[in-house]
Design an enzyme around this catalytic site. Structure first.
Site, PDB file in Angstrom:
ATOM      1  N   LEU A 193       0.879  -1.228   0.040  1.00  0.00           N
ATOM      2  CA  LEU A 193      -0.011  -0.004   0.029  1.00  0.00           C
ATOM      3  C   LEU A 193       0.856   1.382   0.009  1.00  0.00           C
ATOM      4  O   LEU A 193       1.636   1.487   1.016  1.00  0.00           O
ATOM      5  CB  LEU A 193      -0.829   0.120   1.164  1.00  0.00           C
ATOM      6  CG  LEU A 193      -1.992  -1.347   1.478  1.00  0.00           C
ATOM      7  CD1 LEU A 193      -2.615  -1.232   2.662  1.00  0.00           C
ATOM      8  CD2 LEU A 193      -2.875  -1.382   0.242  1.00  0.00           C
ATOM      9  N   GLU A 194       0.943   1.846  -1.267  1.00  0.00           N
ATOM     10  CA  GLU A 194       1.488   3.122  -1.127  1.00  0.00           C
ATOM     11  C   GLU A 194       0.691   4.256  -1.008  1.00  0.00           C
ATOM     12  O   GLU A 194      -0.054   4.788  -1.890  1.00  0.00           O
ATOM     13  CB  GLU A 194       2.248   3.193  -2.621  1.00  0.00           C
ATOM     14  CG  GLU A 194       3.365   2.224  -2.992  1.00  0.00           C
ATOM     15  CD  GLU A 194       4.695   2.406  -2.177  1.00  0.00           C
ATOM     16  OE1 GLU A 194       4.868   3.634  -1.882  1.00  0.00           O
ATOM     17  OE2 GLU A 194       5.391   1.521  -1.765  1.00  0.00           O
ATOM     18  N   LEU A 195       0.799   4.989   0.328  1.00  0.00           N
ATOM     19  CA  LEU A 195      -0.598   5.760   0.435  1.00  0.00           C
ATOM     20  C   LEU A 195       0.248   7.239   0.854  1.00  0.00           C
ATOM     21  O   LEU A 195       1.198   7.586   0.320  1.00  0.00           O
ATOM     22  CB  LEU A 195      -1.157   5.467   1.970  1.00  0.00           C
ATOM     23  CG  LEU A 195      -1.408   3.904   1.813  1.00  0.00           C
ATOM     24  CD1 LEU A 195      -2.059   3.259   2.881  1.00  0.00           C
ATOM     25  CD2 LEU A 195      -2.524   3.795   0.435  1.00  0.00           C
TER      26      LEU A 195
END
Ligand code: NAD
Length: 442
Positions: A193-195
């Site tokens: 997850l690249e948030l």
């Protein structure tokens, strides 16, 4: 061809996509221009060239990355040969955002293909021209049962998430990241997850203020501030504040002229919804530079805000636009307490000539990655992991790490058969003392 086991085929197809991107580069530039007026320079530097360089690096290294790796055996297992095999996960889902719509869609796809996976990509619906050219390029290069593109909005993404995947790679907001994590949990599917987050940018009293201003203006206003690792807010020492603000104003004018609305180098806000969200954050009496907007074109000028109220709207969530609040501190302890108000950020920047101060900030605070005396450039080093921590993300990629995250690492011990030490087998009587000695010695 078998993309799962044939490294030669993976190299070939990655070379094909590299050549296809080069052929279509002008169309990609036009698509991003149409989507949010992204300047050609920014598209070439942050999207096409970035992807091309990623492809070249992957093609060059794929054979080494994919090779089974021998490791030294555990002493008690000797004689044995121990090996790590890289195995493709299988079916990978990539969901990408609109803000760097080419790069953030293509790079995970390249890595997943390099590692031998089958991929479905769902690009953002908010950049339809870029999604269309991505779709065209992928369809030209890949058989549909290897890599395919499914265009659509959140509803389509929801349907995709209902299916079973072997790996999900998501780039986007924290809120949607949580939805993706929940969907993945149903099948225990691993995720990256690249948030996002609220990225602090500290400027202390020893900083080279003019250079700091130049590098911060670049990092904050490239892509019209719509960058996950852009400095979100400034924490400046009270002694440096006024001089620093003067430099910031001068650097904005140097970059975008007296009227950034007519600058060819300044993009637009992606849509009216985001434009409205951003304009609401601007309290006119706090504006010290910029503040102009145009609702017909989703234009919002590079804007500086003097902010002393941490409870104000702009200090609540990630800004993700060209507004830069400047908060002043006097004691260093204030820096810690302000950063601690927020979830762990994706990026953190320190401008200072004091090594000890920088080391202390880095040791004290948890954040995805960052820079000392610059902004955002950690993204460009393929040898540095890129990813968040806590609410700013799970997992990291770039360079070899991108290949590794899309591979299951299978550890195998091949034991010799010509000798078999009896120590581990029952009956254990009389063996414990010797085993203890060996284990203590290890
Ligand atoms: P977003 O979360 O709204 O959308 C991202 C993707 O998710 C899009 O493809 C969208 O269609 C899809 N989506 C939307 N709602 C969904 C749902 N309910 N279920 C499943 N999928 C859904 O994010 P965005 O507005 O496109 O991008 C901005 C955010 O992304 C910012 O918070 C920014 O910080 C973050 N971001 C992070 C990185 C990084 O590398 N860490 C990079 C770029 C952007």
């Amino acid at each position: 061809m078998n993309y799962k086991s044939d490294i030669g085929y993976r190299k070939q197809i990655l070379t094909r996509i590299l050549n296809t991107i080069i052929v279509h580069e002008n169309e990609i530039v036009s698509a991003l221009k149409a989507d949010f007026n992204k300047p050609e320079f920014e598209t070439v530097v942050t999207e096409t060239s970035y992807v091309i360089s990623d492809l070249k690096n992957t093609i060059k290294n794929i054979s080494t990355w994919a090779k089974p790796k021998s490791v030294f055996p555990f002493v008690l297992n000797i004689p044995s040969s121990d090996t790590i095999y890289k195995e493709p996960y299988g079916k990978v889902l990539v969901i990408s955002p609109w803000n760097y719509p080419f790069q953030l869609a293509l790079c995970p796809v390249i890595a997943a293909v390099a590692a031998g996976n089958q991929v479905v990509l769902k690009p953002s619906e908010l950049t339809p021209n870029t999604a269309a050219i991505i779709h065209k390029i992928i369809s030209e290069v890949f058989p549909e049962d290897h890599v395919s593109v499914i265009q659509g909005n959140a509803e389509v993404a929801t349907q995709l998430l209902e299916q079973r995947w072997d790996y999900i790679f998501f780039t986007g907001s924290v809120a949607v990241g949580k939805i993706v994590a929940q969907a993945a949990a149903k099948n225990l599917t691993p995720v990256t997850l690249e948030l996002g987050g609220k990225n602090p940018c500290i400027v202390d009293e020893t900083a080279n203020l003019q250079l700091a201003a130049k590098r911060i203006v670049w990092g904050k206003f490239v892509n019209c501030g719509q960058t996950c690792i852009a400095p979100d807010y400034i924490l400046v020492h009270q002694k440096s504040k006024s001089q620093f603000i003067n430099y910031l104003k001068a650097e904005i004018t140097n970059a975008y002229g007296e009227n950034p609305e007519i600058s060819p180098d300044f993009a637009r806000i992606i849509n009216t919804k985001n434009w409205t969200r951003l304009v609401k954050m601007i309290e006119p009496d706090k504006v010290i530079f910029g503040g102009q907007y145009n609702n017909e074109t989703n234009y919002l000028a590079p804007t500086l805000i003097e902010e002393n109220n941490l409870d104000s709207l702009i200090m609540q969530d990630e800004i993700f636009g060209p507004i830069l609040p400047i908060v002043t501190y006097t004691e260093e302890s204030e820096i810690d307490s302000i950063i601690a108000r927020y979830e762990k950020p994706l990026g953190l920047y320190i401008f200072s000539e004091r090594k000890k101060f920088c080391d202390t900030i880095i040791a004290k605070h948890s954040f995805g990655g960052g820079c000392i005396n610059d902004t955002m450039i950690h993204f460009s080093n393929k040898k540095l992991p890129f990813g968040g921590v806590g609410h700013s993300g799970i997992g990291a990629y770039h360079g070899k790490l991108s290949f590794d995250i899309f591979s299951h690492h299978k550890g195998v011990v091949k034991k010799a058969t010509w000798i078999d030490l009896p120590l581990r087998y029952a009956p254990y009587k009389g063996k414990l003392a010797t085993v203890k000695k060996i284990l203590n010695w290890l």
